[in-house]
Write an enzyme that holds these catalytic residues in place. Structure first.
Site, PDB file in Angstrom:
ATOM      1  N   HIS A 100     -43.847 -14.919  18.179  1.00 11.73           N
ATOM      2  CA  HIS A 100     -43.028 -13.754  17.816  1.00 11.73           C
ATOM      3  C   HIS A 100     -41.583 -14.000  18.214  1.00 11.73           C
ATOM      4  CE1 HIS A 100     -41.824  -9.608  17.245  1.00 11.73           C
ATOM      5  NE2 HIS A 100     -41.368  -9.581  18.484  1.00 11.73           N
ATOM      6  N   ARG A 137     -46.415 -15.478  10.106  1.00 11.82           N
ATOM      7  CA  ARG A 137     -45.543 -16.012  11.140  1.00 11.82           C
ATOM      8  C   ARG A 137     -46.221 -17.237  11.750  1.00 11.82           C
ATOM      9  NH1 ARG A 137     -46.060 -14.735  16.423  1.00 11.82           N
ATOM     10  NH2 ARG A 137     -46.845 -12.630  16.088  1.00 11.82           N
ATOM     11  N   TYR A 165     -53.675 -14.933  21.534  1.00 15.39           N
ATOM     12  CA  TYR A 165     -54.261 -13.889  20.689  1.00 15.39           C
ATOM     13  C   TYR A 165     -54.566 -14.351  19.269  1.00 15.39           C
ATOM     14  CZ  TYR A 165     -49.298 -13.452  19.330  1.00 15.39           C
ATOM     15  OH  TYR A 165     -48.010 -13.698  18.921  1.00 15.39           O
TER      16      TYR A 165
END
Length: 384
Positions: free
Chosen positions: A282, A278, A291
């Site tokens: 998200h 990805r 993160y």
């Protein structure tokens, strides 16, 4: 377009390049994945899967990925401009979605999550119909039975059970169509997915579970989800699993086509793990910089699914500059149409939420409807 799956036979002689790749993967402690087009755009062979595509079909796959990426980018921009409430981007996962989507037949049935914009494109769903739910003007935007493409599922993992039940019904009907269910690596930890695996195996349901392992379940990496590669989970339920290079549209097409054919011929379910990444957030409410390291994204940018197919097309002379220029024009036109449609979507009737709850009406709903109508009317009174 022909695809041959010969998983039971021994590797062909002369496939030293693939044997070397297997050895390298084994030394690195990583499971091998099915790959037919390297990140450098080099065509390679695999002993268990082969595919033969015409230049026109290759250009078609490239067009699918380019237009899907442009639509996705436009939707992300519209959300940033306040035109959509939320958007789940597929950036980086185009090959996984286009390859698997083009492997399906019209009579197959697809159960997506909320990120399968490329699969929707392959199933003939108008891209603008995907945006109504994210704008908050409808509950879906298309008739699932027109394209055998179910409405988007926001609840994580539940569509795996829906797909299994549908596939069991298909088997009872005695038809040779198949079902495919999409979910992410995070959803693989859901109980619904485990139950779907159990039922599909026991009832030999004609379903393909297509897991897009994009490495991150929101902010949790895959190693926090499982102690084994995801495709190996299928073994415990009694059906095969395969890991495919999710950024290789040719390999995804070959593997998914073989899995669907296996389902149609009464051999039961298959788990396909498309190993991809990805590239974006998200959803547009997420900040991946909190993160994820930039170096990780840069590593995967070198494996870009669109770039590798373009390199192959250029190298083999399967596409010229006129093709790419025409595609860019088509891409711009699609983006404009998306903008125009979204900004002119009619607002829903505020009172519609009270309809179709009870067939014969209900006193409490009637009371709530009256209260809400009075609340709405109070704004008009204040404006005067």
């Amino acid at each position: 377009m022909t695809v041959d799956s010969t998983a039971a036979r021994k590797p062909r002689r002369g496939s030293s390049k693939r044997a070397g790749a297997k050895a390298s993967a084994a030394r690195a402690g990583e499971p091998e994945l099915v790959q037919l087009l390297t990140p450098e755009g080099e065509r390679v062979e695999h002993p268990d899967y082969s595919i033969d595509l015409t230049p026109e079909e290759l250009r078609g796959l490239y067009r699918d990925m380019v237009l899907t990426r442009r639509f996705d980018a436009e939707a992300t921009t519209l959300q940033r401009q306040g035109e959509l409430g939320l958007w789940a981007s597929l950036l980086g996962q185009e090959a996984a979605q286009i390859g698997s989507g083009r492997a399906t037949r019209p009579d197959d049935y697809v159960f997506p999550t909320y990120r399968e914009h490329g699969v929707a494109w392959c199933r003939g769903v108008d891209p603008t119909n995907l945006l109504g739910m994210f704008r908050g003007v409808n509950h879906g935007g298309w008739d699932p039975n027109e394209n055998n493409f179910h409405l988007y599922t926001i609840v994580i993992g539940s569509q795996a059970l829906h797909a299994t039940g549908y596939a069991m019904g298909v088997a009872k009907d005695g038809v040779d169509s198949a079902v495919i269910a999409y979910f992410g690596d995070g959803a693989s930890s859901q109980g619904d997915v485990a139950e779907a695996f159990t039922f599909s195996a026991v009832y030999n349901a004609p379903v393909v579970f297509f897991c897009q392992n994009n490495q991150w379940a929101i902010s949790e990496p895959t190693e926090k989800q499982t102690r084994v590669p995801l495709y190996q989970r299928a073994q415990g339920y009694g059906f095969p699993g395969v890991r495919v290079d999710g950024n290789d549209v040719l390999a995804v097409l070959a593997v998914t086509k073989a899995a669907l054919e296996r389902a149609r011929t009464g051999q039961g379910p298959t788990l396909v793990e498309a190993f991809t990444y990805r590239m974006g957030a998200h959803t547009t409410s997420d900040d991946p910089t909190k993160y994820r390291r930039d170096e990780e994204r840069e590593l995967w940018e070198a494996k870009d699914p669109i770039l590798r197919l373009r390199t192959y097309l250029d190298r083999e002379g399967h596409a010229d500059e006129a093709f790419f220029a025409a595609l860019e024009t088509e891409s711009d036109a699609l983006a404009k149409r998306v903008r125009d449609v979204v900004r002119t979507m009619p607002d829903p009737d505020n009172m519609a939420i009270f309809e179709n709850i009870y067939a014969d009406g209900h006193a409490l709903v009637d009371e709530e409807r009256a209260q809400f109508a009075a609340y709405q009317a109070s704004f008009a009174e204040e404006s005067h």
